[in-house]
Design an enzyme around this catalytic site. Structure first.
Site, PDB file in Angstrom:
ATOM      1  N   ASP A 105       1.027  -1.128   0.120  1.00 52.60           N
ATOM      2  CA  ASP A 105       0.083  -0.050  -0.058  1.00 52.60           C
ATOM      3  C   ASP A 105       0.836   1.219   0.040  1.00 52.60           C
ATOM      4  O   ASP A 105       2.063   1.193   0.211  1.00 52.60           O
ATOM      5  CB  ASP A 105      -0.910   0.015   1.108  1.00 52.60           C
ATOM      6  CG  ASP A 105      -2.081   0.743   0.899  1.00 52.60           C
ATOM      7  OD1 ASP A 105      -2.236   1.608   0.067  1.00 52.60           O
ATOM      8  OD2 ASP A 105      -3.149   0.526   1.497  1.00 52.60           O
TER       9      ASP A 105
HETATM   10  C1  NOJ Z   1      -3.988   3.789   0.021  1.00 50.77           C
HETATM   11  C2  NOJ Z   1      -5.308   2.876   0.270  1.00 50.77           C
HETATM   12  O1  NOJ Z   1      -5.071   2.421   1.540  1.00 50.77           O
HETATM   13  C3  NOJ Z   1      -5.478   2.154  -0.903  1.00 50.77           C
HETATM   14  O2  NOJ Z   1      -6.616   1.342  -0.872  1.00 50.77           O
HETATM   15  C4  NOJ Z   1      -5.315   2.412  -2.166  1.00 50.77           C
HETATM   16  O3  NOJ Z   1      -5.279   1.742  -3.299  1.00 50.77           O
HETATM   17  C5  NOJ Z   1      -4.009   3.251  -2.253  1.00 50.77           C
HETATM   18  N1  NOJ Z   1      -3.678   4.450  -1.179  1.00 50.77           N
HETATM   19  C6  NOJ Z   1      -3.473   3.841  -3.689  1.00 50.77           C
HETATM   20  O4  NOJ Z   1      -4.445   4.959  -3.874  1.00 50.77           O
END
Ligand code: NOJ
Length: 709
Positions: A264
């Protein structure tokens, strides 16, 4: 024969400059920097920056996300496949969560449909639309089980149940992957954030992890998902983005997942904050060696790992495996052959029709005293509330390219059904002023019925949107009370991304309709239900508590040694509130009624290899055609480990005409009644299983069968 073979080989080579011509040979030509470059993923602000283009040219980027539109993806892909040394194409990612521009219901809403085909259809359509804008990889589905409505990301998943969550996960993976790659996220346990506080630590036993949190990921893997995203949270002290048990032992060794794991956003760098790494390089080493192949946004792999590989602190084989997983994914997507992937979006009319149908299927009727609903399409209707004439909030969190101008508001939807509508906003969503109450009360006084559209802003759920109270924000509850005090019958239409506390409304308002955030067709779908053009058929995928103090509250809990007993103080309950939820999992009403009778199981005894069929007669005992979600739950009465009081194991949507009865079959493979035994291995133990078939997790007919060795 040999001529044919030659032609074939030639075709493959021509069509695939770097592809089946052997990824191994491609790997062997890569420098260490180029290898680490494939593991590097960066976010662009709409289009790639000059610095990012330079990284692409230098072979230091495996993919970009948040590049918007084919006019922006194409030039940077051209750099990758013509100007970089090895001409390896890029992945283009985006959070296409519940639609690209055509926004469908939030996943929690869509899960209420108990209709995996609907979820597959919207994912397919969203993927196709995204592909037309240059996207080839989405960060969805979010398959985190969530038992705590304070956690805002509950809106993005399928609720609290592993079985429903697994079916939805697989359906969405199938849907997206007809056009783009999917990512099951967030691996794993993110939904168990303590106190519902975003990014918080989790304390999950291996048993609960395997029984509750992991099954939807396993279902996504079995459905062929290409990537998984490692989560932000730690699990009992070991962060998920540096957790070899999760990403190696379970995912790769046990499940044989062939795809790749992406971190993430900066979750690799955050291993430093977690306190399991003292430097960037150490954080990168922990993550990569645990099995996180691609580093989103930390730039640590590409910037800091080369020296560790050269000094053998990270085996080159670990890097090579990660690179190969990403190259194989690119190959599977056909990127070497067709890096630009020109696609056409589905026609707008088709997207709208799908959005309206699925939104209609996602609306849960929570209460309908004296059949106040459906409303007649005549007389004066007062439409009140901050979300009534609102085109922004129905898009919900994560609405990608969704635009307010595309949204049909509830007010607009109602106006297509009935001529005389009096509108008053009443209040804002979370402001404190009651200045608008008088106009709202006046409108209600002149109307035969008042429809109040209340709830949350779209950004009150989703990421970084935990709430410490679950009531209607601002003065909305007072607005509701003021309007109800007029004596005009009130229909409460809710728009929200999580279960809310609805005690006053549940006790005093005759009709309550949960619409979640329904997307572009919110207004039409809501009006379809309010006026009876669609008979509501959705069911809650998550428990609605009575008060916050009950949280976490979920239907598939264990029994305890002292299950609640009203006549015995020393049992598991509260002294100030009932132990039961306000609305249980699986609950939802219809404009007709359904009766259950004659539950029979196909056998009184079954082996683990058998399948039990439960047959129940379901009768539409009301006056309209309607769809019932027939639900089957199982309880393992005695086992070596205490088992939940009920677990959903099958359901079916059944549409019946008034007066019609049908024998409905629900099948359960006995092997699916496994749990994690004392030795931490899945087991189905012999003994009595109680089967419940009914309209929700708190009701139903019962029967039992014996599982025999
Ligand atoms: C953080 C989020 O937790 C995740 O779900 C997302 O895909 C990413 N950012 C990318 O935007």
């Amino acid at each position: 024969m040999s001529h044919v073979r030659h032609v074939l080989i030639l075709t493959v080579l021509l069509a695939a400059p770097a592809s089946a011509q052997n990824l191994d040979s491609l790997l062997s030509r890569m420098t260490l920097e180029e290898k680490l470059g494939q593991l590097n993923l960066l976010s662009a602000g709409g289009r790639a920056s000059p610095e990012q283009m330079q990284l692409v040219r230098a072979g230091k980027l495996g993919g970009l996300f948040n590049v918007m539109g084919a006019e922006n993806t194409t030039p940077v892909q051209r750099i990758a496949v013509t100007e970089s040394r090895l001409k390896i194409p890029l992945l283009f990612g985006l959070d296409v969560i519940h639609g690209y521009r055509a926004i469908f219901p939030i996943p929690l809403g869509e899960a209420s449909s108990f209709d995996p085909e609907a979820a597959e259809a919207t994912a397919r359509a969203a993927g196709q639309e995204a592909a037309a804008f240059g996207i080839n990889w989405t960060y969805a589905p979010m398959v985190d089980i969530a038992r705590d409505p304070r956690w805002g990301r509950i809106a993005e998943g399928s609720g609290e149940d592993p079985y429903l969550g697994s079916l939805m996960a697989a359906a969405r993976v199938r849907g997206f992957q007809q056009n783009i790659f999917a990512t099951a996220k967030h691996f794993a346990g993110y939904g168990a954030a303590e106190a519902g506080r975003e990014y918080n630590e989790t304390e999950i036993s291996e048993r609960t992890m395997r029984e509750v949190y992991l099954p939807p990921f396993k279902a996504a893997v079995d459905a062929g998902v290409t990537s998984l995203m490692s989560a932000f949270n730690d699990v009992a002290g070991v962060p998920a983005s540096g957790n070899a048990w999760l990403t190696d032992t379970v995912l790769r060794r046990e499940w044989r997942f062939p795809g790749f794991v992406v971190s993430d956003w900066t979750s690799v760098a955050e291993l430093i904050n977690h306190g399991i790494a003292g430097s960037q390089a150490e954080a990168g080493r922990r993550a990569l060696t645990a099995g996180v192949d691609m580093d989103m946004q930390s730039s640590i792999y590409v910037d800091s790992l080369a020296a560790l590989v050269q000094s053998n602190r990270i085996p080159l084989a670990v890097v090579d495996s990660a690179v190969m997983r990403i190259l194989r994914a690119k190959q599977r997507l056909g990127l070497f052959r067709d890096p630009y992937r020109a696609r056409t979006a589905p026609p707008a009319t088709e997207l709208r029709a799908l959005a309206r149908r699925v939104a209609g299927e996602s609306i849960v009727l929570l209460k309908n005293e004296r059949s106040l609903l459906p409303l007649a399409k005549a007389g004066t209707i007062a439409v009140i509330g901050p979300l009534a004439d609102n085109k922004e909030e129905p898009l919900g969190p994560w609405h990608t390219q969704g635009r307010a101008e595309d949204v049909v508001s509830v007010l607009q939807g109602i106006k297509t059904k009935v001529q005389t509508v009096l509108y008053a906003q009443g209040s804002g969503i979370d402001d404190t002023s009651k200045a608008g109450f008088a106009a709202a009360v006046a409108a209600a006084r002149q109307a035969k019925v008042a429809v109040l559209v209340l709830g949350e802003r779209g950004d009150m759920s989703g990421e970084a949107a935990s709430r410490s109270s679950l009531g209607l924000p601002g003065v909305q509850e007072q607005l509701l009370e003021a309007v109800a005090a007029t004596g005009t019958p009130v229909v409460l239409v809710l728009m929200n991304g999580r279960p809310l506390i609805l005690e006053w409304a549940s006790d005093h308002v005759p009709a309550i309709v949960e619409t979640w955030f329904l997307g572009i067709e919110a207004g039409n779908a809501t009006a379809d239900v309010l006026f009876g053009d669609v008979n509501p058929s959705a069911r809650l995928p998550v428990t609605f508590p009575r008060v916050l103090g009950q949280v976490p509250l979920y239907y598939n809990h264990r029994n305890t040694g002292r299950p609640p007993d009203a006549n015995n103080k020393y049992t598991s309950k509260y002294i100030d509130v009932p132990v039961t939820p306000r609305y249980p999992f699986g609950y939802g009403l219809s404009y007709t009624t359904f009766g259950y009778s004659n539950l029979k199981l196909s056998a009184a005894r079954a082996r683990v290899s058998d399948t039990i069929t439960a047959t129940v007669t379901v009768t539409n005992s009301g006056g309209r055609e309607g769809t019932e979600v027939v639900q089957l739950y199982v309880r393992d009465e005695v086992a070596s480990v205490s088992r939940p009081v009920r677990e959903l194991k099958a359901f079916r949507r059944v549409t019946l005409k008034p007066g019609e009865s049908r024998a409905v079959d629900l099948r359960v493979a006995v092997r699916d009644l496994w749990f994690i035994g004392l030795d931490m291995k899945p087991v189905v133990e012999p003994g009595t299983f109680r089967v419940y078939v009914g309209p929700n997790s708190a009701e139903g007919l019962e029967a039992t069968f014996e599982c025999i060795p």
